[in-house]
Write a protein that holds these residues in place. Structure first.
Motif, PDB file in Angstrom:
ATOM      1  N   GLN A  36       0.835  -1.203   0.000  1.00  0.00           N
ATOM      2  CA  GLN A  36       0.000   0.000   0.000  1.00  0.00           C
ATOM      3  C   GLN A  36       0.874   1.260   0.000  1.00  0.00           C
ATOM      4  O   GLN A  36       0.570   2.238  -0.685  1.00  0.00           O
ATOM      5  CB  GLN A  36      -0.913  -0.018   1.225  1.00  0.00           C
ATOM      6  N   GLY A  37       1.965   1.227   0.745  1.00  0.00           N
ATOM      7  CA  GLY A  37       2.877   2.368   0.794  1.00  0.00           C
ATOM      8  C   GLY A  37       3.469   2.681  -0.567  1.00  0.00           C
ATOM      9  O   GLY A  37       3.542   3.845  -0.968  1.00  0.00           O
ATOM     10  N   LEU A  38       3.893   1.648  -1.295  1.00  0.00           N
ATOM     11  CA  LEU A  38       4.445   1.864  -2.632  1.00  0.00           C
ATOM     12  C   LEU A  38       3.395   2.435  -3.573  1.00  0.00           C
ATOM     13  O   LEU A  38       3.689   3.328  -4.367  1.00  0.00           O
ATOM     14  CB  LEU A  38       5.013   0.559  -3.188  1.00  0.00           C
ATOM     15  N   GLU A  39       2.171   1.926  -3.491  1.00  0.00           N
ATOM     16  CA  GLU A  39       1.089   2.443  -4.339  1.00  0.00           C
ATOM     17  C   GLU A  39       0.849   3.925  -4.051  1.00  0.00           C
ATOM     18  O   GLU A  39       0.698   4.728  -4.972  1.00  0.00           O
ATOM     19  CB  GLU A  39      -0.196   1.644  -4.111  1.00  0.00           C
ATOM     20  N   ARG A  40       0.832   4.290  -2.772  1.00  0.00           N
ATOM     21  CA  ARG A  40       0.617   5.698  -2.410  1.00  0.00           C
ATOM     22  C   ARG A  40       1.773   6.570  -2.880  1.00  0.00           C
ATOM     23  O   ARG A  40       1.574   7.679  -3.356  1.00  0.00           O
ATOM     24  CB  ARG A  40       0.423   5.831  -0.898  1.00  0.00           C
ATOM     25  N   TYR A  41       3.005   6.076  -2.729  1.00  0.00           N
ATOM     26  CA  TYR A  41       4.167   6.859  -3.148  1.00  0.00           C
ATOM     27  C   TYR A  41       4.172   7.048  -4.660  1.00  0.00           C
ATOM     28  O   TYR A  41       4.492   8.128  -5.147  1.00  0.00           O
ATOM     29  CB  TYR A  41       5.466   6.193  -2.685  1.00  0.00           C
ATOM     30  N   SER A  63      10.072  -3.424   0.323  1.00  0.00           N
ATOM     31  CA  SER A  63       9.512  -2.131  -0.074  1.00  0.00           C
ATOM     32  C   SER A  63      10.605  -1.082  -0.275  1.00  0.00           C
ATOM     33  O   SER A  63      10.550  -0.303  -1.230  1.00  0.00           O
ATOM     34  CB  SER A  63       8.516  -1.647   0.976  1.00  0.00           C
ATOM     35  N   ILE A  64      11.586  -1.058   0.616  1.00  0.00           N
ATOM     36  CA  ILE A  64      12.697  -0.112   0.472  1.00  0.00           C
ATOM     37  C   ILE A  64      13.464  -0.392  -0.813  1.00  0.00           C
ATOM     38  O   ILE A  64      13.792   0.524  -1.570  1.00  0.00           O
ATOM     39  CB  ILE A  64      13.640  -0.174   1.700  1.00  0.00           C
ATOM     40  N   GLU A  70      12.914   2.211  -8.066  1.00  0.00           N
ATOM     41  CA  GLU A  70      12.025   3.011  -8.898  1.00  0.00           C
ATOM     42  C   GLU A  70      12.240   4.518  -8.726  1.00  0.00           C
ATOM     43  O   GLU A  70      12.026   5.288  -9.659  1.00  0.00           O
ATOM     44  CB  GLU A  70      10.561   2.676  -8.584  1.00  0.00           C
ATOM     45  N   PHE A  71      12.627   4.923  -7.522  1.00  0.00           N
ATOM     46  CA  PHE A  71      12.806   6.344  -7.202  1.00  0.00           C
ATOM     47  C   PHE A  71      14.139   6.512  -6.471  1.00  0.00           C
ATOM     48  O   PHE A  71      14.173   6.617  -5.240  1.00  0.00           O
ATOM     49  CB  PHE A  71      11.651   6.845  -6.316  1.00  0.00           C
ATOM     50  N   PRO A  72      15.256   6.515  -7.196  1.00  0.00           N
ATOM     51  CA  PRO A  72      16.575   6.543  -6.554  1.00  0.00           C
ATOM     52  C   PRO A  72      16.808   7.718  -5.605  1.00  0.00           C
ATOM     53  O   PRO A  72      17.597   7.608  -4.672  1.00  0.00           O
ATOM     54  CB  PRO A  72      17.548   6.611  -7.744  1.00  0.00           C
ATOM     55  N   ALA A  73      16.108   8.822  -5.804  1.00  0.00           N
ATOM     56  CA  ALA A  73      16.308   9.986  -4.935  1.00  0.00           C
ATOM     57  C   ALA A  73      15.427   9.966  -3.693  1.00  0.00           C
ATOM     58  O   ALA A  73      15.510  10.868  -2.864  1.00  0.00           O
ATOM     59  CB  ALA A  73      16.054  11.264  -5.724  1.00  0.00           C
ATOM     60  N   SER A  74      14.598   8.930  -3.545  1.00  0.00           N
ATOM     61  CA  SER A  74      13.702   8.878  -2.380  1.00  0.00           C
ATOM     62  C   SER A  74      14.509   8.801  -1.086  1.00  0.00           C
ATOM     63  O   SER A  74      15.595   8.226  -1.038  1.00  0.00           O
ATOM     64  CB  SER A  74      12.749   7.684  -2.486  1.00  0.00           C
ATOM     65  N   ARG A  75      13.954   9.406  -0.054  1.00  0.00           N
ATOM     66  CA  ARG A  75      14.592   9.417   1.267  1.00  0.00           C
ATOM     67  C   ARG A  75      13.782   8.531   2.198  1.00  0.00           C
ATOM     68  O   ARG A  75      12.569   8.725   2.339  1.00  0.00           O
ATOM     69  CB  ARG A  75      14.636  10.836   1.816  1.00  0.00           C
ATOM     70  N   VAL A  76      14.466   7.596   2.844  1.00  0.00           N
ATOM     71  CA  VAL A  76      13.781   6.624   3.687  1.00  0.00           C
ATOM     72  C   VAL A  76      14.430   6.554   5.059  1.00  0.00           C
ATOM     73  O   VAL A  76      15.650   6.470   5.173  1.00  0.00           O
ATOM     74  CB  VAL A  76      13.807   5.208   3.054  1.00  0.00           C
ATOM     75  N   ILE A  77      13.585   6.582   6.099  1.00  0.00           N
ATOM     76  CA  ILE A  77      14.007   6.249   7.454  1.00  0.00           C
ATOM     77  C   ILE A  77      13.340   4.922   7.779  1.00  0.00           C
ATOM     78  O   ILE A  77      12.111   4.805   7.726  1.00  0.00           O
ATOM     79  CB  ILE A  77      13.578   7.321   8.470  1.00  0.00           C
ATOM     80  N   ALA A  78      14.129   3.900   8.082  1.00  0.00           N
ATOM     81  CA  ALA A  78      13.597   2.579   8.425  1.00  0.00           C
ATOM     82  C   ALA A  78      13.453   2.474   9.938  1.00  0.00           C
ATOM     83  O   ALA A  78      14.332   2.915  10.684  1.00  0.00           O
ATOM     84  CB  ALA A  78      14.517   1.481   7.907  1.00  0.00           C
ATOM     85  N   ILE A  79      12.326   1.886  10.374  1.00  0.00           N
ATOM     86  CA  ILE A  79      12.097   1.684  11.801  1.00  0.00           C
ATOM     87  C   ILE A  79      11.673   0.232  12.031  1.00  0.00           C
ATOM     88  O   ILE A  79      11.064  -0.389  11.155  1.00  0.00           O
ATOM     89  CB  ILE A  79      11.010   2.646  12.352  1.00  0.00           C
ATOM     90  N   THR A  80      12.011  -0.307  13.187  1.00  0.00           N
ATOM     91  CA  THR A  80      11.549  -1.649  13.527  1.00  0.00           C
ATOM     92  C   THR A  80      11.649  -1.884  15.020  1.00  0.00           C
ATOM     93  O   THR A  80      12.487  -1.291  15.697  1.00  0.00           O
ATOM     94  CB  THR A  80      12.339  -2.740  12.775  1.00  0.00           C
ATOM     95  N   LYS A  96      19.686  -0.303   5.734  1.00  0.00           N
ATOM     96  CA  LYS A  96      20.667   0.707   5.305  1.00  0.00           C
ATOM     97  C   LYS A  96      21.366   0.266   4.021  1.00  0.00           C
ATOM     98  O   LYS A  96      21.575   1.067   3.111  1.00  0.00           O
ATOM     99  CB  LYS A  96      21.704   0.945   6.403  1.00  0.00           C
ATOM    100  N   MET A  97      21.695  -1.015   3.935  1.00  0.00           N
ATOM    101  CA  MET A  97      22.344  -1.526   2.732  1.00  0.00           C
ATOM    102  C   MET A  97      21.422  -1.417   1.516  1.00  0.00           C
ATOM    103  O   MET A  97      21.889  -1.239   0.396  1.00  0.00           O
ATOM    104  CB  MET A  97      22.780  -2.977   2.943  1.00  0.00           C
ATOM    105  N   LEU A  98      20.110  -1.493   1.741  1.00  0.00           N
ATOM    106  CA  LEU A  98      19.142  -1.418   0.648  1.00  0.00           C
ATOM    107  C   LEU A  98      18.762   0.016   0.289  1.00  0.00           C
ATOM    108  O   LEU A  98      18.030   0.234  -0.668  1.00  0.00           O
ATOM    109  CB  LEU A  98      17.885  -2.218   1.002  1.00  0.00           C
ATOM    110  N   GLY A  99      19.226   0.992   1.071  1.00  0.00           N
ATOM    111  CA  GLY A  99      18.994   2.374   0.691  1.00  0.00           C
ATOM    112  C   GLY A  99      18.349   3.268   1.730  1.00  0.00           C
ATOM    113  O   GLY A  99      18.151   4.451   1.476  1.00  0.00           O
ATOM    114  N   ALA A 100      17.998   2.731   2.905  1.00  0.00           N
ATOM    115  CA  ALA A 100      17.481   3.602   3.963  1.00  0.00           C
ATOM    116  C   ALA A 100      18.611   4.524   4.408  1.00  0.00           C
ATOM    117  O   ALA A 100      19.740   4.094   4.595  1.00  0.00           O
ATOM    118  CB  ALA A 100      16.970   2.784   5.142  1.00  0.00           C
ATOM    119  N   ARG A 101      18.288   5.785   4.552  1.00  0.00           N
ATOM    120  CA  ARG A 101      19.326   6.753   4.916  1.00  0.00           C
ATOM    121  C   ARG A 101      19.573   6.786   6.413  1.00  0.00           C
ATOM    122  O   ARG A 101      20.657   7.130   6.872  1.00  0.00           O
ATOM    123  CB  ARG A 101      18.949   8.123   4.382  1.00  0.00           C
TER     124      ARG A 101
END
Length: 123
Positions: A36-41, A63-64, A70-80, A96-101
């Motif tokens: 759902q998050g990817l669809e919204r983004y 998802s990250i 698909e969107f290399p400039a996207s900014r992501v904070i991962a939480i768990t 982080k290895m997958l692209g979370a900043r």
């Protein structure tokens, strides 16, 4: 007004993050899983994504990876809140290895989240 997409399957956590960010002046969208998050983004990209890792339907790691492809400039904070391991790495290391900043281990205080969001949006 900066925009943020909060993706977390736990309603209470998503609501708390949303309220905190809105009080700080952010425009917030929500999604309850990675799919759902990817669809919204894709429909309405945001300045920042806060992505939980452990979710049903499509987890945060997948998802990250998709979001950053698909969107290399996207900014992501991962939480768990999970502390499980993939091999010798924990989920946040993999994110982080997958692209979370940035990554945050639950529970975290809302000021820490606000500081991380502000830092990501200012760079």
């Amino acid at each position: 007004m900066p925009s943020v997409l909060v993706v977390d399957d736990e309603d209470q956590i998503r609501q708390l993050i949303r309220e905190t960010l809105e009080q700080a002046g952010y425009d917030v969208q929500e999604a309850s899983n990675g799919k759902q998050g990817l669809e919204r983004y894709r429909t309405k990209p945001t300045d920042l994504v806060i992505m939980d890792i452990l979710m049903p339907d499509q987890d945060g790691l997948e998802s990250i990876m998709t979001l950053r492809r698909e969107f290399p400039a996207s900014r992501v904070i991962a939480i768990t809140g999970g502390s499980d391991m993939i091999g010798i790495l924990n989920f946040l290391d993999v994110a982080k290895m997958l692209g979370a900043r940035r990554t945050l281990q639950k529970p975290f205080d809302m000021q820490t989240l606000l500081d991380a969001a502000q830092s990501e949006l200012s760079h």
